[in-house]
Enzyme design. Structure first.
Site, PDB file in Angstrom:
ATOM      1  N   CYS A  51       0.816  -1.219   0.000  1.00 50.06           N
ATOM      2  CA  CYS A  51       0.000   0.000   0.000  1.00 50.06           C
ATOM      3  C   CYS A  51       0.847   1.266   0.000  1.00 50.06           C
ATOM      4  O   CYS A  51       0.348   2.356  -0.261  1.00 50.06           O
ATOM      5  CB  CYS A  51      -0.941   0.014   1.197  1.00 50.06           C
ATOM      6  SG  CYS A  51      -2.027  -1.405   1.260  1.00 50.06           S
ATOM      7  N   HIS A  56      -3.229   7.200   3.280  1.00 52.85           N
ATOM      8  CA  HIS A  56      -3.646   5.922   2.694  1.00 52.85           C
ATOM      9  C   HIS A  56      -5.048   5.599   3.209  1.00 52.85           C
ATOM     10  O   HIS A  56      -5.328   5.704   4.402  1.00 52.85           O
ATOM     11  CB  HIS A  56      -2.656   4.828   3.079  1.00 52.85           C
ATOM     12  CG  HIS A  56      -3.102   3.467   2.674  1.00 52.85           C
ATOM     13  ND1 HIS A  56      -3.580   3.186   1.411  1.00 52.85           N
ATOM     14  CD2 HIS A  56      -3.166   2.297   3.366  1.00 52.85           C
ATOM     15  CE1 HIS A  56      -3.903   1.908   1.354  1.00 52.85           C
ATOM     16  NE2 HIS A  56      -3.667   1.344   2.517  1.00 52.85           N
ATOM     17  N   ASN A  91     -10.033   0.048   0.483  1.00 57.01           N
ATOM     18  CA  ASN A  91      -8.572   0.094   0.418  1.00 57.01           C
ATOM     19  C   ASN A  91      -8.119  -0.413  -0.948  1.00 57.01           C
ATOM     20  O   ASN A  91      -8.269  -1.592  -1.251  1.00 57.01           O
ATOM     21  CB  ASN A  91      -8.012  -0.771   1.554  1.00 57.01           C
ATOM     22  CG  ASN A  91      -6.488  -0.773   1.600  1.00 57.01           C
ATOM     23  OD1 ASN A  91      -5.828  -0.310   0.677  1.00 57.01           O
ATOM     24  ND2 ASN A  91      -5.945  -1.305   2.679  1.00 57.01           N
TER      25      ASN A  91
HETATM   26  N1  COA Z   1     -18.388  -8.453   9.771  1.00 55.98           N
HETATM   27  C1  COA Z   1     -18.770  -8.769  10.999  1.00 55.98           C
HETATM   28  N2  COA Z   1     -17.922  -9.142  11.961  1.00 55.98           N
HETATM   29  C2  COA Z   1     -16.617  -9.162  11.645  1.00 55.98           C
HETATM   30  C3  COA Z   1     -16.145  -8.842  10.381  1.00 55.98           C
HETATM   31  C4  COA Z   1     -17.090  -8.482   9.413  1.00 55.98           C
HETATM   32  N3  COA Z   1     -16.744  -8.150   8.172  1.00 55.98           N
HETATM   33  N4  COA Z   1     -14.809  -8.967  10.375  1.00 55.98           N
HETATM   34  C5  COA Z   1     -14.436  -9.341  11.599  1.00 55.98           C
HETATM   35  N5  COA Z   1     -15.534  -9.473  12.374  1.00 55.98           N
HETATM   36  C6  COA Z   1     -15.619  -9.876  13.754  1.00 55.98           C
HETATM   37  C7  COA Z   1     -14.407 -10.639  14.208  1.00 55.98           C
HETATM   38  O1  COA Z   1     -14.557 -11.991  13.845  1.00 55.98           O
HETATM   39  C8  COA Z   1     -14.475 -10.432  15.701  1.00 55.98           C
HETATM   40  O2  COA Z   1     -15.392 -11.326  16.235  1.00 55.98           O
HETATM   41  P1  COA Z   1     -15.069 -12.095  17.598  1.00 55.98           P
HETATM   42  O3  COA Z   1     -14.887 -11.016  18.623  1.00 55.98           O
HETATM   43  O4  COA Z   1     -16.286 -12.926  17.797  1.00 55.98           O
HETATM   44  O5  COA Z   1     -13.827 -12.883  17.328  1.00 55.98           O
HETATM   45  C9  COA Z   1     -15.064  -9.033  15.838  1.00 55.98           C
HETATM   46  O6  COA Z   1     -15.660  -8.725  14.562  1.00 55.98           O
HETATM   47  C10 COA Z   1     -14.085  -7.958  16.201  1.00 55.98           C
HETATM   48  O7  COA Z   1     -12.961  -8.110  15.429  1.00 55.98           O
HETATM   49  P2  COA Z   1     -11.746  -7.208  15.658  1.00 55.98           P
HETATM   50  O8  COA Z   1     -10.579  -7.768  14.948  1.00 55.98           O
HETATM   51  O9  COA Z   1     -11.645  -6.878  17.109  1.00 55.98           O
HETATM   52  O10 COA Z   1     -12.228  -5.857  14.932  1.00 55.98           O
HETATM   53  P3  COA Z   1     -11.436  -4.541  14.790  1.00 55.98           P
HETATM   54  O11 COA Z   1     -12.113  -3.469  15.527  1.00 55.98           O
HETATM   55  O12 COA Z   1      -9.962  -4.708  14.997  1.00 55.98           O
HETATM   56  O13 COA Z   1     -11.634  -4.240  13.233  1.00 55.98           O
HETATM   57  C11 COA Z   1     -10.476  -4.422  11.167  1.00 55.98           C
HETATM   58  C12 COA Z   1     -11.153  -5.165  12.286  1.00 55.98           C
HETATM   59  C13 COA Z   1      -9.916  -5.424  10.166  1.00 55.98           C
HETATM   60  C14 COA Z   1     -11.490  -3.542  10.470  1.00 55.98           C
HETATM   61  C15 COA Z   1      -9.353  -3.543  11.751  1.00 55.98           C
HETATM   62  O14 COA Z   1      -8.557  -4.297  12.617  1.00 55.98           O
HETATM   63  C16 COA Z   1      -8.489  -2.933  10.710  1.00 55.98           C
HETATM   64  O15 COA Z   1      -8.925  -2.118   9.914  1.00 55.98           O
HETATM   65  N6  COA Z   1      -7.192  -3.266  10.708  1.00 55.98           N
HETATM   66  C17 COA Z   1      -6.279  -2.697   9.779  1.00 55.98           C
HETATM   67  C18 COA Z   1      -6.519  -3.270   8.423  1.00 55.98           C
HETATM   68  C19 COA Z   1      -5.757  -2.559   7.370  1.00 55.98           C
HETATM   69  O16 COA Z   1      -5.782  -1.372   7.323  1.00 55.98           O
HETATM   70  N7  COA Z   1      -5.089  -3.306   6.507  1.00 55.98           N
HETATM   71  C20 COA Z   1      -4.406  -2.806   5.422  1.00 55.98           C
HETATM   72  C21 COA Z   1      -3.217  -2.033   5.833  1.00 55.98           C
HETATM   73  S1  COA Z   1      -2.524  -1.332   4.441  1.00 55.98           S
END
Ligand code: COA
Length: 345
Positions: free
Chosen positions: A132, A272, A302
């Protein structure tokens, strides 16, 4: 015409560049597929809700390329638009750099395929891979060629067809990504400081946080590797999130420090576009106002290397960046990689 009288900011390039030639972005362009995939459509594919996706990420829809549209097609269209805006013909391009993690194929380089599609016959062409962060890495590499007078015109493209490596059964990742491309034409312009600085960084110790394990020399494609889903993107969302906020903030701070700039002098921060909560956290830490921070991830998700390039094009098209404005680009991606750049537009 020579450079204007000393501007009220520091230009580290001018101080350290004994050759003394600046590098400006003289045209930007972007291209996204027509097909819009909404959160409602994702609800039919995986166990998710529009409410979860919107509140956790800020994404409402993303663009998905048709099966017969490849990264090079999006890249070529964005490049053609950027060249038109710069008033440059493809034959005048000296170098094409394509930043991508979704090349048309492992080789030849997607940049060579783009060269063929746009007819830039004089150009050298290669791909770079900084996930990215790729577009800013490309800008920095391209500007070195302009500064050193090696080339007059460099085309830097960030382009992705992430839908081709997303596991559409994994709700943790499939809701986050989209397809698209953005391009910039780099040239020397005597009346502008252009790209003032770019701070790049990497930390290979955290390579496992975000990767696609299959398809390379470590794990060539086999029936088993495909069955095991090793050719899909994988991510540790929480750790990636934390690292993104920290790295983007410190890269941006360092870029501002190098230019002796306060955040209030920046017209627009273009981060980003990965997650609205990451963008907000970085913006807050930098002390930027909401109006100073550009956001379009609600519409595109993204798009990896294409993300800030598409955003820059939209910011220019909508008049949020105008001649003389100072713009701060800040990125983060797999590798880990990160970077920030300050540009006088
Ligand atoms: N819909 C519903 N529930 C979802 C889900 C979706 N699309 N994706 C994940 N969940 C669930 C998980 O399974 C988890 O459930 P659990 O508690 O029963 O295990 C719950 O939601 C919470 O997950 P968590 O990982 O705590 O969520 P979060 O607040 O960290 O958000 C992301 C998840 C991926 C959105 C976040 O971590 C993120 O954006 N990370 C960075 C990603 C990124 O930018 N990547 C590219 C970098 S260039």
């Amino acid at each position: 015409m020579s450079l204007p009288a000393p501007a009220p900011f520091r230009n580290p390039r001018a101080e350290f560049n004994f050759i003394g030639r600046s590098c400006s972005i003289t045209g930007v362009g972007s291209a996204v597929p027509e097909r819009i995939m909404t959160n409602a459509e994702l609800e039919t594919l995986v166990d998710t809700t529009d409410e979860w996706i919107t509140t956790r990420t800020g994404i409402r829809s993303r663009r998905i390329a048709a099966p017969d549209v490849f990264t090079s097609d999006l890249a070529a269209l964005a490049a053609t638009r950027a060249l038109a805006k710069a008033g440059v013909s493809p034959e005048d391009v000296d170098l094409i750099i394509v930043a991508t993690i979704t090349p048309d194929m492992p080789f030849p380089a997607t940049a060579c395929i783009v060269q063929q599609k746009i007819g830039a016959w004089r150009a050298a062409a290669f791909d770079l891979e900084a996930a990215c962060s790729g577009f800013i890495f490309g800008l920095e590499i391209g500007q070195q060629f302009i500064m050193s007078r090696t080339y007059e015109t460099v085309l830097v493209i960030g382009a992705e067809k992430l839908s081709s490596i997303v596991n559409w059964q994994d709700r943790n990742t499939c809701v986050l990504f989209g397809d698209g491309a953005g391009a910039a034409v780099l040239q020397h312009r005597p009346d502008s400081h252009g790209l003032l600085t770019a701070c790049l960084g990497a930390d290979g110790r955290k390579a496992e946080l975000l990767s696609m394990p299959g398809g390379g020399s470590r794990c060539p494609a086999t029936t088993k590797s495909v069955a095991d889903g090793l050719h899909f993107l994988r991510m540790d969302g929480k750790e990636t999130f934390k690292n993104a906020v920290q790295a983007m903030h410190s890269a941006a701070k360092e870029a501002l420090r190098r230019c002796a700039l306060d955040i209030t002098r920046i017209k627009l921060v273009i981060p980003h576009q990965a997650n609205l909560r990451i963008i907000n956290a970085v913006g807050e830490r930098l002390g930027a106002t909401a109006e100073q921070v550009f956001i379009n991830l609600d519409r595109y998700g993204n798009t990896s290397a294409a993300s800030v390039a598409i955003a820059l094009d939209e910011a220019v098209e909508t008049g949020r960046v105008q001649k003389g404005d100072l713009v701060l680009l800040v990125v983060f991606g797999a590798g880990l990689t990160w970077g920030a750049a300050v540009i006088e537009w």
